[in-house]
Design an enzyme around this catalytic site. Structure first.
Site, PDB file in Angstrom:
ATOM      1  N   ASP A 164     -67.919  40.326 -15.330  1.00  8.81           N
ATOM      2  CA  ASP A 164     -66.808  39.801 -14.535  1.00  8.81           C
ATOM      3  C   ASP A 164     -66.396  40.784 -13.446  1.00  8.81           C
ATOM      4  OD1 ASP A 164     -66.837  37.814 -16.435  1.00  8.81           O
ATOM      5  OD2 ASP A 164     -64.706  37.947 -16.913  1.00  8.81           O
ATOM      6  N   ASP A 165     -65.653  40.247 -12.462  1.00 11.78           N
ATOM      7  CA  ASP A 165     -64.874  41.012 -11.468  1.00 11.78           C
ATOM      8  C   ASP A 165     -65.683  41.601 -10.331  1.00 11.78           C
ATOM      9  OD1 ASP A 165     -62.833  40.377 -13.155  1.00 11.78           O
ATOM     10  OD2 ASP A 165     -62.211  42.431 -13.602  1.00 11.78           O
ATOM     11  N   HIS A 182     -65.144  33.183 -10.818  1.00 11.16           N
ATOM     12  CA  HIS A 182     -64.054  33.850 -11.531  1.00 11.16           C
ATOM     13  C   HIS A 182     -62.766  33.735 -10.709  1.00 11.16           C
ATOM     14  CE1 HIS A 182     -62.680  36.230 -14.832  1.00 11.16           C
ATOM     15  NE2 HIS A 182     -62.563  37.388 -14.182  1.00 11.16           N
ATOM     16  N   HIS A 187     -58.960  36.516  -8.556  1.00  6.77           N
ATOM     17  CA  HIS A 187     -58.679  36.885  -9.945  1.00  6.77           C
ATOM     18  C   HIS A 187     -57.295  36.383 -10.367  1.00  6.77           C
ATOM     19  CE1 HIS A 187     -58.582  39.369 -13.648  1.00  6.77           C
ATOM     20  NE2 HIS A 187     -59.907  39.331 -13.523  1.00  6.77           N
ATOM     21  N   TYR A 219     -58.582  36.649 -17.270  1.00 10.73           N
ATOM     22  CA  TYR A 219     -57.843  36.969 -18.494  1.00 10.73           C
ATOM     23  C   TYR A 219     -58.149  35.972 -19.619  1.00 10.73           C
ATOM     24  CZ  TYR A 219     -55.239  39.002 -14.614  1.00 10.73           C
ATOM     25  OH  TYR A 219     -54.903  39.651 -13.440  1.00 10.73           O
ATOM     26  N   HIS A 269     -67.608  44.237 -17.519  1.00 16.30           N
ATOM     27  CA  HIS A 269     -67.224  44.202 -16.106  1.00 16.30           C
ATOM     28  C   HIS A 269     -68.112  45.124 -15.285  1.00 16.30           C
ATOM     29  CE1 HIS A 269     -63.699  43.017 -18.485  1.00 16.30           C
ATOM     30  NE2 HIS A 269     -63.339  42.299 -17.450  1.00 16.30           N
TER      31      HIS A 269
END
Length: 255
Positions: free
Chosen positions: A59-60, A114, A118, A154, A214
């Protein structure tokens, strides 16, 4: 003349009675249109369905370290899933970061959403449609397609968000293995322990695994990702993208 008017009155009376007996149907939605108007909420996916599968996800990103992770994955011929943001640590449309996303896609990795920034899509006032569309549009420019798979930041959702995502055909993916690598970015033993606990507790259930880490964390991109994948392989699992681990080989994107 009177008989003529009487005849006309009789015709009019007969016509009126027929109209009253057969009223015009009211404007009512057909069953098919009702189905189209009804939104089916997206279901939250947390595990693979293909036997012996393990989806390693990141992610991210994209980050300045994602290229190094891609080098390792290319060397090992392993495919994973990247849940990318449009604007988080970096701006996805900036040339270096657009290039890393395109490279990941071209090398066979799954690119998924995603959200643009965020955003916690469960929070009041968050425009879920805008968050999804902005990133979809950017990815259409970068890789030529919009992703079907998404992960809520989250892991948070709401009934309204799931209803919208379902209506737009998105597949919502969370996880059943969480390393919390962002909390201890250089504590690789803690990351590994999370994998060990998950495998011990869930293997007997027959579920496949979807793990979260991540690539925006330097330690994860450069070190932990390799440790994680080698550990999973050593336990006899097959590492693959989320779409593949769900038996979906063609529905990752839309034009």
């Amino acid at each position: 003349m009177l008989n003529k008017f009487a005849a006309l009155a009789l015709v009019a009376s007969t016509f009126l009675s027929l109209v009253q007996a057969s009223p015009v149907p009211s404007m009512q939605a057909s069953s098919s249109s009702l189905v189209l108007q009804k939104r089916t909420p997206a279901e939250i996916i947390t595990a693979c369905t293909v036997p012996n599968s393990f989806a390693v996800t990141f992610d991210d990103g994209p980050s300045i370290w994602t290229h190094e992770l891609l080098d390792y994955l290319l060397l090992r011929n392993i495919k994973v899933t990247f849940f990318v943001n449009g604007l988080n640590y970096n701006l996805i449309t900036d040339a270096p970061f657009a290039a890393v996303v395109k490279r990941a896609h071209d090398e066979g990795h799954q690119i998924a959403s995603h959200t643009w920034a965020h955003a916690d899509i469960s929070a009041p006032g968050v425009d879920v449609a805008s968050q999804m569309k902005m990133l979809d549009d950017a990815l259409l420019t970068i890789i030529g397609a919009r992703p079907v798979y998404m992960r809520p930041p989250y892991g948070n959702t709401s009934p309204a968000a799931l209803e919208y995502l379902g209506s737009q055909g998105y597949k919502v993916v969370n996880w059943n293995v969480d390393t919390n690598d962002w909390q201890h970015p250089l504590d690789f033993k803690a990351d590994l322990d999370a994998y060990k606990v998950a495998l011990q507790s869930l293997t007997a259930s027959g579920q496949g695994f979807i793990s979260l880490q991540h690539d925006a964390e330097q330690g994860t991109a450069q070190v932990w990702s390799k440790m994680a994948i080698e550990y999973v392989i050593s336990k006899g699992f097959n590492v693959m993208p989320v779409g593949t681990c769900l038996g979906d080989t063609t529905g990752w994107y839309r034009s």
